[in-house]
Scaffold this motif. Structure first.
Motif: not given
Lengths: 114, 111
Positions: A32, A34, B97-100, A36
């Motif tokens: 996963y 992300i 949702y496992n989002e930080q 930012y």
């Protein structure tokens, strides 16, 4: 405000151009990822994420591409605006030290010129 | 901002003094994190919590302790502050949702 980083790589673009910010990740088992955005004096702000079973994901004006073969992640920002000026960093979700955690890159500063 | 606040936002203290930073969330998230952010480094995990009274160490936990007596509060304590702990500290939560999501940060200066 809080200083994010004094010696970050910087990408300078003209307003209206497309921006591409790159990130190399370290763990082939990471599942996963992300991106930012961090503006001066603020905390990191979630932009978009992607799971390892995908190659591409699109949001509003942003696209994330994942190349697992070379462990590379990119963030594309369409029609870059002055408000996009910030530090951008990627994070990968993997196991380190025996627990599941996010591992953050140091970041890239995006400077948008009018 | 996922309902995260941090206090204080700025603090200057002297070497050897204890310091406690507070993170408060309003949305009942189970997971909470403390990170530090320094020039040239990405965010580094200090400690995290996976529930009330359940905490564990991150990668840079030496010199720090944490407590979580209520779901909404996660405290970070520097037992005896050193100049190397001058940093910007961020609290984060992880949603379903496992989002930080991160708080606004605390700038700590240790003289």
């Amino acid at each position: 405000g809080e200083s994010v980083g004094l010696h970050l790589p910087t990408l300078s673009v003209q307003e209206g151009d497309n921006s591409i910010i790159n990130c190399a990740y370290s763990n082939s088992a990471s599942d996963y990822f992300i991106w930012y955005k961090q503006e001066s004096g603020k905390g990191p702000q979630f932009i978009i994420d992607i799971r390892s079973n995908m190659d591409k994901r699109q949001g509003q004006r942003v696209t994330v591409l994942l190349n697992k073969t070379v462990k590379h992640l990119s963030l594309q920002i369409a029609a870059t605006q002055p408000g996009d000026s910030a530090v951008y960093f990627c994070a990968e979700n993997g196991v380190s030290g025996g627990y599941n955690k996010l591992i953050f890159g140091a970041g890239t500063r995006l400077a948008v010129h009018p | 901002d996922a309902g995260i606040t941090q206090s204080p936002r700025h603090k200057v203290t002297e070497t050897g003094t204890p310091v406690t930073l507070r993170c408060h969330q309003t949305e009942n998230h189970r997971y909470m994190y403390w990170y530090r952010q320094d020039p040239g480094h990405g965010l580094r995990l200090i400690h995290y919590s996976y529930g009330v009274k359940d905490t564990d160490k991150g990668e840079v936990s030496d010199g720090y302790s944490v407590s979580r007596s209520k779901t909404e509060d996660f405290l970070l304590t520097l037992e005896s502050a050193t100049s190397s702990q001058t940093s910007v500290y961020f609290c984060a939560i992880k949603d379903v949702y496992n989002e930080q999501f991160f708080g606004p940060g605390t700038r700590l200066t240790v003289l």
